[in-house]
Design a protein around this motif. Structure first.
Motif, PDB file in Angstrom:
ATOM      1  N   ALA A  67       0.811  -1.220   0.000  1.00 55.83           N
ATOM      2  CA  ALA A  67       0.000   0.000   0.000  1.00 55.83           C
ATOM      3  C   ALA A  67       0.845   1.271   0.000  1.00 55.83           C
ATOM      4  N   SER A  68       2.096   1.179   0.426  1.00 56.91           N
ATOM      5  CA  SER A  68       3.004   2.338   0.427  1.00 56.91           C
ATOM      6  C   SER A  68       4.423   1.832   0.660  1.00 56.91           C
ATOM      7  N   GLY A  69       5.385   2.709   0.451  1.00 55.03           N
ATOM      8  CA  GLY A  69       6.773   2.374   0.774  1.00 55.03           C
ATOM      9  C   GLY A  69       6.941   2.167   2.272  1.00 55.03           C
ATOM     10  N   THR A  70       6.208   2.944   3.032  1.00 58.50           N
ATOM     11  CA  THR A  70       6.292   2.831   4.493  1.00 58.50           C
ATOM     12  C   THR A  70       5.776   1.466   4.960  1.00 58.50           C
ATOM     13  N   ASP A  71       4.652   1.025   4.395  1.00 60.67           N
ATOM     14  CA  ASP A  71       4.151  -0.320   4.726  1.00 60.67           C
ATOM     15  C   ASP A  71       5.147  -1.392   4.299  1.00 60.67           C
ATOM     16  N   PHE A  93      20.431  11.407   7.632  1.00 57.63           N
ATOM     17  CA  PHE A  93      20.033  12.306   6.536  1.00 57.63           C
ATOM     18  C   PHE A  93      19.157  11.515   5.570  1.00 57.63           C
ATOM     19  N   THR A  94      17.845  11.474   5.877  1.00 53.28           N
ATOM     20  CA  THR A  94      16.883  10.728   5.060  1.00 53.28           C
ATOM     21  C   THR A  94      15.490  11.231   5.384  1.00 53.28           C
ATOM     22  N   PHE A  95      14.503  10.705   4.651  1.00 48.32           N
ATOM     23  CA  PHE A  95      13.102  10.960   4.997  1.00 48.32           C
ATOM     24  C   PHE A  95      12.773  10.114   6.224  1.00 48.32           C
ATOM     25  N   CYS A  96      11.905  10.648   7.087  1.00 51.23           N
ATOM     26  CA  CYS A  96      11.693  10.029   8.399  1.00 51.23           C
ATOM     27  C   CYS A  96      11.177   8.585   8.349  1.00 51.23           C
ATOM     28  N   ALA A  97      10.485   8.207   7.253  1.00 51.89           N
ATOM     29  CA  ALA A  97       9.886   6.864   7.211  1.00 51.89           C
ATOM     30  C   ALA A  97      10.917   5.760   7.439  1.00 51.89           C
ATOM     31  N   THR A  98      12.177   5.998   7.036  1.00 52.26           N
ATOM     32  CA  THR A  98      13.238   4.996   7.193  1.00 52.26           C
ATOM     33  C   THR A  98      13.346   4.545   8.649  1.00 52.26           C
ATOM     34  N   ASP A 171      17.384  -2.569   2.038  1.00 54.44           N
ATOM     35  CA  ASP A 171      17.713  -1.410   1.204  1.00 54.44           C
ATOM     36  C   ASP A 171      16.476  -0.537   1.019  1.00 54.44           C
ATOM     37  N   ASP A 172      16.517   0.692   1.525  1.00 53.79           N
ATOM     38  CA  ASP A 172      15.415   1.641   1.320  1.00 53.79           C
ATOM     39  C   ASP A 172      15.653   2.360  -0.011  1.00 53.79           C
ATOM     40  N   ALA A 173      15.113   1.733  -1.075  1.00 56.28           N
ATOM     41  CA  ALA A 173      15.242   2.298  -2.425  1.00 56.28           C
ATOM     42  C   ALA A 173      13.962   3.040  -2.811  1.00 56.28           C
ATOM     43  N   ALA A 174      13.321   3.663  -1.809  1.00 57.05           N
ATOM     44  CA  ALA A 174      12.064   4.392  -2.063  1.00 57.05           C
ATOM     45  C   ALA A 174      12.244   5.441  -3.152  1.00 57.05           C
ATOM     46  N   GLN A 175      13.434   6.038  -3.208  1.00 54.91           N
ATOM     47  CA  GLN A 175      13.685   7.109  -4.186  1.00 54.91           C
ATOM     48  C   GLN A 175      14.468   6.609  -5.393  1.00 54.91           C
ATOM     49  N   ALA A 176      14.811   5.331  -5.425  1.00 58.91           N
ATOM     50  CA  ALA A 176      15.848   4.923  -6.369  1.00 58.91           C
ATOM     51  C   ALA A 176      15.527   3.691  -7.199  1.00 58.91           C
ATOM     52  N   THR A 195      10.629  -0.218  -2.294  1.00 59.64           N
ATOM     53  CA  THR A 195      10.525   1.056  -2.998  1.00 59.64           C
ATOM     54  C   THR A 195       9.153   1.659  -2.726  1.00 59.64           C
ATOM     55  N   SER A 196       8.986   2.902  -3.178  1.00 58.11           N
ATOM     56  CA  SER A 196       7.731   3.633  -3.021  1.00 58.11           C
ATOM     57  C   SER A 196       7.235   4.062  -4.393  1.00 58.11           C
ATOM     58  N   PHE A 197       5.916   4.022  -4.573  1.00 59.01           N
ATOM     59  CA  PHE A 197       5.301   4.533  -5.810  1.00 59.01           C
ATOM     60  C   PHE A 197       4.513   5.813  -5.547  1.00 59.01           C
ATOM     61  N   ALA A 200       5.424  11.463  -6.603  1.00 54.30           N
ATOM     62  CA  ALA A 200       6.620  12.259  -6.896  1.00 54.30           C
ATOM     63  C   ALA A 200       7.890  11.414  -7.022  1.00 54.30           C
ATOM     64  N   LYS A 201       7.821  10.135  -6.747  1.00 56.38           N
ATOM     65  CA  LYS A 201       9.017   9.279  -6.879  1.00 56.38           C
ATOM     66  C   LYS A 201       9.254   8.989  -8.364  1.00 56.38           C
ATOM     67  N   PRO A 202      10.450   8.534  -8.722  1.00 59.96           N
ATOM     68  CA  PRO A 202      10.724   8.322 -10.157  1.00 59.96           C
ATOM     69  C   PRO A 202       9.697   7.410 -10.842  1.00 59.96           C
ATOM     70  N   ASP A 208      -1.036   6.232  -3.269  1.00 58.16           N
ATOM     71  CA  ASP A 208       0.064   5.627  -2.515  1.00 58.16           C
ATOM     72  C   ASP A 208       0.305   4.206  -2.997  1.00 58.16           C
ATOM     73  N   GLY A 209       1.554   3.800  -2.955  1.00 58.99           N
ATOM     74  CA  GLY A 209       1.911   2.439  -3.323  1.00 58.99           C
ATOM     75  C   GLY A 209       3.370   2.181  -2.999  1.00 58.99           C
ATOM     76  N   GLY A 210       3.738   0.893  -2.963  1.00 57.97           N
ATOM     77  CA  GLY A 210       5.125   0.536  -2.689  1.00 57.97           C
ATOM     78  C   GLY A 210       5.319  -0.935  -2.988  1.00 57.97           C
TER      79      GLY A 210
HETATM   80  C1  LIG Z   1       9.124   8.290   0.164  1.00 54.95           C
HETATM   81  C2  LIG Z   1      10.052   7.565   1.069  1.00 54.95           C
HETATM   82  C3  LIG Z   1       9.612   6.530   1.920  1.00 54.95           C
HETATM   83  C4  LIG Z   1       8.166   6.206   2.132  1.00 54.95           C
HETATM   84  O1  LIG Z   1       7.432   5.928   1.011  1.00 54.95           O
HETATM   85  P1  LIG Z   1       5.831   6.151   1.030  1.00 54.95           P
HETATM   86  O2  LIG Z   1       5.376   5.427  -0.191  1.00 54.95           O
HETATM   87  O3  LIG Z   1       5.596   7.622   0.948  1.00 54.95           O
HETATM   88  O4  LIG Z   1       5.295   5.557   2.266  1.00 54.95           O
HETATM   89  C5  LIG Z   1      10.556   5.856   2.656  1.00 54.95           C
HETATM   90  N1  LIG Z   1      11.859   6.158   2.593  1.00 54.95           N
HETATM   91  C6  LIG Z   1      12.316   7.154   1.810  1.00 54.95           C
HETATM   92  C7  LIG Z   1      13.783   7.435   1.772  1.00 54.95           C
HETATM   93  C8  LIG Z   1      11.428   7.899   1.031  1.00 54.95           C
HETATM   94  O5  LIG Z   1      11.892   8.898   0.288  1.00 54.95           O
END
Ligand SMILES: *Cc1c(COP(=O)(O)O)cnc(C)c1O
Length: 384
Positions: A67-71, A93-98, A171-176, A195-197, A200-202, A208-210
């Motif tokens: 359902a999301s990258g966070t999930d 130095f990252t987005f808080c979800a990590t 590996d948190d490849a949410a952005q990559a 990863t995250s969908f 705004a991600k690539p 929301d998705g991941g």
């Molecule tokens: C966007 C992001 C997430 C979370 O992804 P969501 O799909 O928004 O839940 C986790 N880690 C990093 C580094 C992100 O940029």
């Protein structure tokens, strides 16, 4: 004619989701209409098809759409039974979800530092963070390297430290997603990757998705169960405590269409990044991509001498050019995270980057004339 009358200040989008929508609109509308027709909104055929396509794309054995990258992060950590007393090392130095999902499970995120030229986890700091965890009486269980702004972390060096201490690598490849490291696409590195969908991600969907990626059969099976309330072979005989973590069929349908043009978009992003770097190398510190990696440029982020950033952002804004600051505060300076341990010796690079970075408009539809306007505006401001 007045020179100023000719200065184009029409607004430029930071990420042009609409340009991609214009390119793909018809195909996506049809794909969504097919879901509306078959009405299998949950776990429809598009979800399975997407998982298969993503696995083929990156070379992972299993893909579990979420359902999301966070999930996706949460599900992997739950499957590994990360909990109280465990330490999970994250870059500050990252987005808080990590770090957020670590904390949600009542484990302890340890904030490690990053490298100044890649913005990614410093393997030496990871090594020190393991010692910090032990000193605090915690069990170091896992590390979550982040491939920040689309650039792969130093995965070989991180894997070596992880192997030495028996840490899981997530590996948190949410952005990559789409980036590669030593010939491997992200998704195929670590014990698991996510990863995250987010739009705004690539590779973004329309909500929301991941996804989770792993080669581990047993881990994949556990995550699939946890994704649907810990269901067993019989859906109404639960074998675990899980969540509702599925990706909708409609989002899968959107992603299947977008995936078809994703390789082309990555090339376009890379071209735009090269154009920025050529134009800005003399006036700012431009991002460095080593020979071992390719970036998908989730952000194009430059560094400026201290004190120049606010002036640049204001000058660009006046010319219709948006900027963003990812991230103004490292995690260990944010209210929700400042009480978690920081690696012994601190995270001075994370603190410095938070003062110096600024991101410029970046997407696959950035036309050269628009980009030249941005480059000229940045040069014009920083040269003064
Ligand atoms: C966007 C992001 C997430 C979370 O992804 P969501 O799909 O928004 O839940 C986790 N880690 C990093 C580094 C992100 O940029």
């Amino acid at each position: 004619m007045n020179r100023h009358a000719r200065l184009d200040t029409s607004p430029i989008p930071f990420i042009d989701v609409a340009a991609q929508r214009r390119r793909l609109g018809g195909a996506i509308d049809e794909a969504v209409a097919r879901v509306m027709a078959h009405c299998q909104f949950i776990q429809g055929p598009e979800v399975r098809a997407l998982e298969t396509e993503l696995a083929a794309y990156c070379g992972a054995r299993h893909v579990i759409a979420c359902a999301s990258g966070t999930d996706a992060l949460l599900l992997v950590l739950m499957a590994w039974e990360i909990g109280p007393g465990d330490a999970v090392i994250c870059p500050s130095f990252t987005f808080c979800a990590t770090a957020e999902m670590v904390a949600l499970l009542r484990a302890t995120p340890i904030m490690a530092d990053v490298q100044v030229d890649t913005f990614n986890l410093d393997p030496d700091s990871l090594q020190r963070a393991v010692a910090t965890a032990k000193r605090l009486g915690l069990k170091p269980k896992a590390v979550i390297p982040v491939d920040l702004f689309g650039l792969p972390a130093d995965h070989d060096a991180i894997a070596a430290v992880a192997a030495e201490h028996g840490l899981f690598v997530l590996d948190d490849a949410a952005q990559a997603f789409g980036a590669a490291y030593r010939g491997k696409k992200l998704g195929a590195l670590g014990a698991a990757a996510i990863t995250s969908f987010f739009p705004a991600k690539p590779l973004g969907c329309y909500g929301d998705g991941g996804a989770v990626f792993t080669d581990d059969d047993a881990l994949a099976a556990r995550i699939k169960s946890l994704r649907v309330h810990g269901e067993g072979v019989d859906k109404y005989d639960a074998v675990g405590i899980g969540i509702t973590g599925r990706l909708d069929s409609i989002q899968a349908a959107v992603l299947l269409e977008k995936l078809k043009i994703f390789p082309e978009e990555i090339v376009a992003r890379d071209r735009a990044a090269a154009r920025y770097s050529d134009g800005l190398a003399g006036v700012a510190t431009v991002p460095r991509v080593g020979n071992e990696s390719s970036s998908v440029w989730a952000q194009y982020t430059i560094r400026l001498a201290p004190g120049r950033r606010d002036g640049l952002a204001a000058a660009l804004k006046a010319q219709g050019i948006p900027t963003a600051i990812y991230y103004r505060k490292p995690l260990h300076r944010q209210r929700a995270y400042c009480s978690f341990p920081v690696v012994d010796g601190g995270a001075p690079v994370s603190e410095r980057l938070a003062e110096e970075v600024i991101s410029l408009p970046m997407h696959a539809y950035l036309d050269p004339p628009v980009q030249d306007r941005i480059i000229a505006a940045v040069r014009g401001t920083l040269a003064n």
